[in-house]
Design a protein around this motif. Structure first.
Motif, PDB file in Angstrom:
ATOM      1  N   ASP A 144       0.835  -1.212   0.000  1.00 18.63           N
ATOM      2  CA  ASP A 144       0.000   0.000   0.000  1.00 18.63           C
ATOM      3  C   ASP A 144       0.864   1.254   0.000  1.00 18.63           C
ATOM      4  O   ASP A 144       0.601   2.219  -0.736  1.00 18.63           O
ATOM      5  N   VAL A 145       1.911   1.259   0.814  1.00 12.66           N
ATOM      6  CA  VAL A 145       2.803   2.420   0.874  1.00 12.66           C
ATOM      7  C   VAL A 145       3.617   2.536  -0.409  1.00 12.66           C
ATOM      8  O   VAL A 145       3.733   3.621  -0.999  1.00 12.66           O
ATOM      9  N   ALA A 146       4.170   1.410  -0.876  1.00 12.38           N
ATOM     10  CA  ALA A 146       5.025   1.434  -2.064  1.00 12.38           C
ATOM     11  C   ALA A 146       4.304   2.012  -3.278  1.00 12.38           C
ATOM     12  O   ALA A 146       4.869   2.811  -4.033  1.00 12.38           O
ATOM     13  N   PHE A 147       3.039   1.627  -3.457  1.00  9.54           N
ATOM     14  CA  PHE A 147       2.311   2.077  -4.641  1.00  9.54           C
ATOM     15  C   PHE A 147       1.598   3.423  -4.441  1.00  9.54           C
ATOM     16  O   PHE A 147       0.903   3.897  -5.336  1.00  9.54           O
ATOM     17  N   SER A 148       1.801   4.026  -3.278  1.00  5.75           N
ATOM     18  CA  SER A 148       1.246   5.364  -3.048  1.00  5.75           C
ATOM     19  C   SER A 148       2.288   6.453  -3.263  1.00  5.75           C
ATOM     20  O   SER A 148       1.961   7.641  -3.254  1.00  5.75           O
ATOM     21  N   LEU A 149       3.555   6.052  -3.473  1.00  3.95           N
ATOM     22  CA  LEU A 149       4.646   7.012  -3.581  1.00  3.95           C
ATOM     23  C   LEU A 149       4.973   7.347  -5.029  1.00  3.95           C
ATOM     24  O   LEU A 149       4.772   6.528  -5.928  1.00  3.95           O
ATOM     25  N   ALA A 150       5.500   8.527  -5.232  1.00  2.86           N
ATOM     26  CA  ALA A 150       5.966   8.938  -6.554  1.00  2.86           C
ATOM     27  C   ALA A 150       7.446   8.584  -6.693  1.00  2.86           C
ATOM     28  O   ALA A 150       8.142   8.347  -5.710  1.00  2.86           O
ATOM     29  N   GLU A 151       7.909   8.552  -7.929  1.00  2.51           N
ATOM     30  CA  GLU A 151       9.317   8.262  -8.181  1.00  2.51           C
ATOM     31  C   GLU A 151      10.194   9.304  -7.483  1.00  2.51           C
ATOM     32  O   GLU A 151       9.956  10.505  -7.579  1.00  2.51           O
ATOM     33  N   GLY A 152      11.203   8.815  -6.745  1.00  3.39           N
ATOM     34  CA  GLY A 152      12.106   9.707  -6.020  1.00  3.39           C
ATOM     35  C   GLY A 152      11.646  10.064  -4.625  1.00  3.39           C
ATOM     36  O   GLY A 152      12.370  10.727  -3.872  1.00  3.39           O
ATOM     37  N   GLU A 153      10.443   9.621  -4.239  1.00  3.23           N
ATOM     38  CA  GLU A 153       9.887   9.970  -2.925  1.00  3.23           C
ATOM     39  C   GLU A 153      10.287   8.947  -1.867  1.00  3.23           C
ATOM     40  O   GLU A 153      10.443   7.760  -2.147  1.00  3.23           O
ATOM     41  N   ILE A 154      10.460   9.426  -0.632  1.00  2.00           N
ATOM     42  CA  ILE A 154      10.756   8.566   0.520  1.00  2.00           C
ATOM     43  C   ILE A 154       9.555   8.617   1.457  1.00  2.00           C
ATOM     44  O   ILE A 154       9.050   9.692   1.781  1.00  2.00           O
ATOM     45  N   SER A 155       9.118   7.465   1.903  1.00  2.95           N
ATOM     46  CA  SER A 155       7.941   7.397   2.772  1.00  2.95           C
ATOM     47  C   SER A 155       8.266   7.859   4.187  1.00  2.95           C
ATOM     48  O   SER A 155       9.437   7.930   4.589  1.00  2.95           O
ATOM     49  N   ALA A 156       7.230   8.151   4.926  1.00  4.96           N
ATOM     50  CA  ALA A 156       7.362   8.308   6.375  1.00  4.96           C
ATOM     51  C   ALA A 156       7.505   6.909   6.982  1.00  4.96           C
ATOM     52  O   ALA A 156       7.156   5.910   6.343  1.00  4.96           O
ATOM     53  N   PRO A 157       8.025   6.756   8.186  1.00  9.10           N
ATOM     54  CA  PRO A 157       8.083   5.442   8.822  1.00  9.10           C
ATOM     55  C   PRO A 157       6.683   4.829   8.942  1.00  9.10           C
ATOM     56  O   PRO A 157       5.721   5.525   9.272  1.00  9.10           O
ATOM     57  N   PHE A 158       6.582   3.544   8.645  1.00 10.81           N
ATOM     58  CA  PHE A 158       5.301   2.846   8.795  1.00 10.81           C
ATOM     59  C   PHE A 158       5.568   1.444   9.341  1.00 10.81           C
ATOM     60  O   PHE A 158       6.674   0.910   9.244  1.00 10.81           O
ATOM     61  N   GLU A 159       4.509   0.838   9.900  1.00 10.21           N
ATOM     62  CA  GLU A 159       4.662  -0.424  10.619  1.00 10.21           C
ATOM     63  C   GLU A 159       4.071  -1.602   9.839  1.00 10.21           C
ATOM     64  O   GLU A 159       3.037  -1.482   9.194  1.00 10.21           O
TER      65      GLU A 159
END
Length: 476
Positions: free
Chosen positions: A273-288
């Protein structure tokens, strides 16, 4: 022993040899899998008469060719995996290679879908492993004596695509075979009493797992550390280097946290869910997730695929939390022994392992997908924990640690012990059904070969025309 004792009588020599070749197909990589050129050079050096024909075409199946050197590569592959090649003739090995080519050829004719994306995903997984073993992509290219990475990737892609086509065709043939209870019964009746197989000691095992509670302060320490990593990366630090140094994911740490995935790739839902919500070059916030806390960096998006890197950190478990977990599971064991609650009820109401909780703690054998574990084929770690248990007896609390270092306590019991015995239709129906289905599948494969060989262009060249093949490759 089972195959030796009754399948020769039941289905004849041809089917027995098909069994051997069918099982062989699951234990070796296809003939054109990558083999170090240095190994081939050694083979040539030790067998000077082979020098002039190593690269000669010896057979053709549809649009696929077989080289004489492919036989030598197959021998090397079996030997490299510890297998014996003493009793496998060159004619038998060629027969196996011809089968692979016919599978791949027919898969194309049947329009079986093998996408470039699938093959590329397989290739990246293999390449990541090879790079980890050898040290770098340049070393991999040099090791296999290719002119460039592009040349090597093209070569490797073709090999993997053929391998995938072969496996999909095999799967299609086998998956179409079904068996009825009546067929299972008839299969069992045909086995002479003297040839009935013997099954070893089997156990049914259940467990209760208590996971130590992680304090909020330890969770926050990990979250803060990942936030710090994200800030440093955004300021110019290397994500890959951070992953190599700090990630607790053993599957990706060596490659800098790299994964290639699509929506069908078997990752946990929260991660996808997190991986496919991000744009190219973006870093996610910490998630569990169940594994701990992550941050993800998206390197590339290619249609429905993403190439990413991630860092996993797991909060530390304190000694106090471990002590509390041990005390809890010790109390659960006491309640079971005192007959306040059954093991199954305790598992359903207290166990922290969701995979077994609903089944009263019963473990599923990953090889057979049922609850029976043959003692001699049991995972060594589980064998050591239960081999001396009597039925209904419960182990002392055992501490268990996974690859990422996460600890938990468990207790295990034997819910049923089945002693060594001669096959019984009622007791061993599942095993007998598997044997009957396997025999029917092998017959289906034999029939498939007979039909497809007749309608496919096949040519065998030179001395190999004198081979006595299991299948009618020479169309005599």
């Amino acid at each position: 022993m089972l195959l030796k004792s009754f399948q020769i009588k039941a289905v004849g020599f041809k089917i027995v040899l098909l069994i051997f070749l069918f099982l062989l197909s699951n234990s070796i990589i296809l003939a054109q899998e990558i083999i170090p050129e240095t190994a081939l050079e050694t083979l040539v050096k030790n067998n000077p008469t082979q020098k002039q024909k190593l690269d000669g075409v010896i057979a053709k199946v549809g649009d696929y060719i077989v080289l004489d050197s492919d036989i030598d590569k197959s021998y090397l592959e079996i030997s490299s995996q510890g297998g014996s090649i003493k009793d496998i003739s060159r004619c038998q090995m060629l027969g196996k290679l011809l089968e692979d080519k016919l599978y791949a050829h027919q898969a194309v004719q049947d329009s079986l879908k093998v996408t470039d994306a699938e093959v590329k995903s397989m290739m990246e997984e293999r390449l990541n492993y090879m790079v980890e073993q050898i040290g770098s992509m340049d070393k991999v290219v040099k090791y296999y004596k290719k002119n460039s990475e592009e040349d090597f990737r093209s070569y490797f892609f073709d090999i993997l695509k053929e391998q995938k086509l072969t496996s999909e065709m095999q799967k299609k043939i086998v998956d179409e075979v079904e068996i009825t209870p009546e067929e299972v019964r008839n299969f069992f009746k045909k086995i002479p009493t003297a040839d009935l197989p013997a099954f070893g000691v089997e156990l049914e095992v259940a467990q209760i797992v208590i996971v130590p509670k992680i304090s909020e302060s330890e969770k926050q320490k990990v979250i803060d550390k990942l936030i710090e990593f994200k800030k440093e990366i955004q300021e110019g630090s290397s994500f890959a280097t951070k992953a190599v140094l700090y990630s607790q994911d053993p599957g990706s740490r060596a490659t800098g946290g790299f994964y290639k995935m699509n929506r069908k790739t078997p990752f946990v839902k929260e991660f996808k869910d997190v991986a496919f919500s991000l744009a190219e070059g973006e870093i996610s916030a910490p998630f569990e997730t169940d594994f701990g806390y992550h941050i993800i960096y998206i390197e590339k998006i290619k249609g429905q695929e993403v190439e990413l890197r991630h860092i996993l950190l797991s909060p530390a478990i304190t000694d106090a939390a471990l002590k509390e977990a041990k005390e809890k599971i010790t109390l659960i064991k006491k309640r079971i022994i005192d007959k306040e609650i059954t093991f199954s009820e305790a598992a359903r109401t207290t166990s922290d392992e969701k995979e077994t909780r609903a089944n009263g703690g019963a473990l599923i054998n990953p090889k057979t997908q049922d609850t029976h574990f043959e003692l001699t084929k049991m995972d060594p770690s589980l064998y050591g924990q239960v081999s001396n248990l009597k039925e209904g007896e419960i182990t002392a609390p055992l501490i268990d640690e996974d690859q990422s270092g996460k600890k938990k306590y468990k207790i295990i019991t034997i819910t049923n012990r089945i002693d060594e015995h001669t096959a019984n239709y009622a007791k061993d129906y599942t095993k007998i059904k598997e044997l009957a289905l396997k025999e029917k599948q092998i017959k289906a494969i034999g029939k498939w070969f007979d039909e497809k060989i007749k309608e496919t262009y096949i040519k065998i060249i030179g001395e190999y025309r004198d081979c006595s093949f299991t299948n009618n490759w020479l169309k005599k």
